[in-house]
Design a protein around this motif. Sequence first.
Motif, PDB file in Angstrom:
ATOM      1  N   ILE A  89       1.012  -1.696  -0.130  1.00 50.76           N
ATOM      2  CA  ILE A  89       0.260   0.266   0.137  1.00 50.76           C
ATOM      3  C   ILE A  89       1.225   1.011   0.091  1.00 50.76           C
ATOM      4  CG2 ILE A  89      -1.563   0.989   1.563  1.00 50.76           C
ATOM      5  CD1 ILE A  89      -2.578  -1.622   1.959  1.00 50.76           C
ATOM      6  N   GLN A  90       1.893   1.137   1.506  1.00 46.89           N
ATOM      7  CA  GLN A  90       2.636   2.521   0.707  1.00 46.89           C
ATOM      8  C   GLN A  90       3.317   2.561  -0.388  1.00 46.89           C
ATOM      9  OE1 GLN A  90       6.399   1.980   3.507  1.00 46.89           O
ATOM     10  NE2 GLN A  90       6.964   3.568   3.531  1.00 46.89           N
ATOM     11  N   LYS A  91       4.295   1.576  -1.605  1.00 47.65           N
ATOM     12  CA  LYS A  91       4.407   1.626  -2.358  1.00 47.65           C
ATOM     13  C   LYS A  91       3.520   1.958  -3.679  1.00 47.65           C
ATOM     14  CE  LYS A  91       6.927  -0.813  -5.789  1.00 47.65           C
ATOM     15  NZ  LYS A  91       7.378  -2.144  -7.245  1.00 47.65           N
ATOM     16  N   ALA A  92       2.427   1.684  -3.255  1.00 45.22           N
ATOM     17  CA  ALA A  92       1.378   2.004  -4.266  1.00 45.22           C
ATOM     18  C   ALA A  92       0.947   3.883  -4.542  1.00 45.22           C
ATOM     19  CB  ALA A  92       0.143   1.353  -4.374  1.00 45.22           C
ATOM     20  N   PHE A  93       0.766   4.438  -3.016  1.00 39.74           N
ATOM     21  CA  PHE A  93       0.250   5.541  -2.978  1.00 39.74           C
ATOM     22  C   PHE A  93       1.602   6.346  -2.292  1.00 39.74           C
ATOM     23  CE2 PHE A  93      -3.284   2.971  -1.876  1.00 39.74           C
ATOM     24  CZ  PHE A  93      -3.662   2.797  -3.412  1.00 39.74           C
ATOM     25  N   GLU A  94       3.131   6.850  -1.773  1.00 43.62           N
ATOM     26  CA  GLU A  94       4.050   7.017  -1.061  1.00 43.62           C
ATOM     27  C   GLU A  94       3.671   8.898  -1.422  1.00 43.62           C
ATOM     28  OE1 GLU A  94       7.013   5.478   0.879  1.00 43.62           O
ATOM     29  OE2 GLU A  94       7.320   4.602  -1.412  1.00 43.62           O
ATOM     30  N   HIS A  95       3.588   8.339  -2.885  1.00 36.48           N
ATOM     31  CA  HIS A  95       4.432   9.642  -3.682  1.00 36.48           C
ATOM     32  C   HIS A  95       2.903  10.317  -4.351  1.00 36.48           C
ATOM     33  CE1 HIS A  95       8.261   8.631  -3.622  1.00 36.48           C
ATOM     34  NE2 HIS A  95       8.043   7.184  -4.198  1.00 36.48           N
ATOM     35  N   ARG A  96       1.894  10.274  -3.714  1.00 36.22           N
ATOM     36  CA  ARG A  96       0.947  10.852  -4.568  1.00 36.22           C
ATOM     37  C   ARG A  96      -0.325  11.017  -3.288  1.00 36.22           C
ATOM     38  NH1 ARG A  96      -3.296   8.254  -5.891  1.00 36.22           N
ATOM     39  NH2 ARG A  96      -4.135  10.025  -6.978  1.00 36.22           N
TER      40      ARG A  96
END
Length: 397
Positions: A212-219
Amino acid sequence: MGAQLFTNARIVTPAEDFMGSVEVENGIITAVEKDKIYQSGIDLKGQWLIPGCIDIHTDYLEKELYPRPSAAFPLPFALHFSDARAAACGITTVFSAVSFSDNEGKNRSFADAIALCQQIDAVRSQMLVRHYLHARIDPNSDTILNYLDDMAKLESLYLVVYNDHIPGTRQYTIEQQVEMRMKSMNLTEAEARRLLLDKVEALSHINHRAAIQKAFEHRCILGSHDDTTVDHVIEGKAYGATLSEMPTTLQAARKAKAEDMWVCLGAPNYYRGGSHCGNLSSLDAIDEDLVDIFCSDYHFPTMLGAVVKMMENGILPSKAINMVSLNPARLLKFDKELGSIEVGKKADIVTFSSKQQVAVVSMAMVGGVVKYSADYNHQVSALAAESNPQPFAAELI
């Protein structure tokens, strides 16, 4: 869009409050004048003038979609009235919470949740206030891995929280959940307990926070929901969470503050004088200066209602207002444009008076356009005509 002048108002800025005037032009605040009252312009007769509330977590849309568990209404109908009510309560930015979970008893599947969010994406530009999505993601579900790519495409998704559903570990104890299952599922105590213990065993081996972190951390902004122990806070922080949302104990709230995380509690908790389910009282948390943000949680009117009660309890207006405006804007990194009455910021402005611990909203303006106005006791006569408002509620597709 011409210049608009609001005068004879009690203005709240990030650090102080004072009588004065605010000018708006082309959707932007162009002047904030202390102790300056004009004969022209809109005379607010001493009403409060504040930045619009930014509600980072509300379940209110669910109440419009499902006012009864078996009575569903279509999204355009529900969103229309959720949007209108937000404006009438002084909320100019709304994050509607949508759950992505295998938890039994929920009203929709993962695919249905994606479809709901896509519909909100399609109509959000037609709404009265600013609308975003708040995803409550169950990290103890393998199913979520099939939907992360679709979720990442949602235009309005900007806040993602880890919403753990392992029984007995967060908001409710095993004993409380046994009782709830006995009532909701018509089970014996032994059957309910076995169901829950089997679920604990199965879910304890699943943790997809890293994915989940990988999918959303930059947006997206990441958070952790219902932190109950120090270890919960540490785990959330390890997976990128900068928000501890609704911590259920003082220990968890203290740890979140020590870790430099934002702490959010529900405004109904403060307004009612405690948690409706026996968790951390915001009154105790406020006493230790542990609260940064209040959200509406499940009741829009308590956003400003809590502000009124905080001021009555001796909390400075600037501090109280910051908890529902500037602090959430800072968490969301919206604060360069929103969250305070300052020159150069977008004119998301609310005016209200208080009576019997009620915030009586007379106007909600979004980007310099009046989206809601009400003439309480003739306090704001001619406001709508001078400000060229949009219709009270937008037509939805």
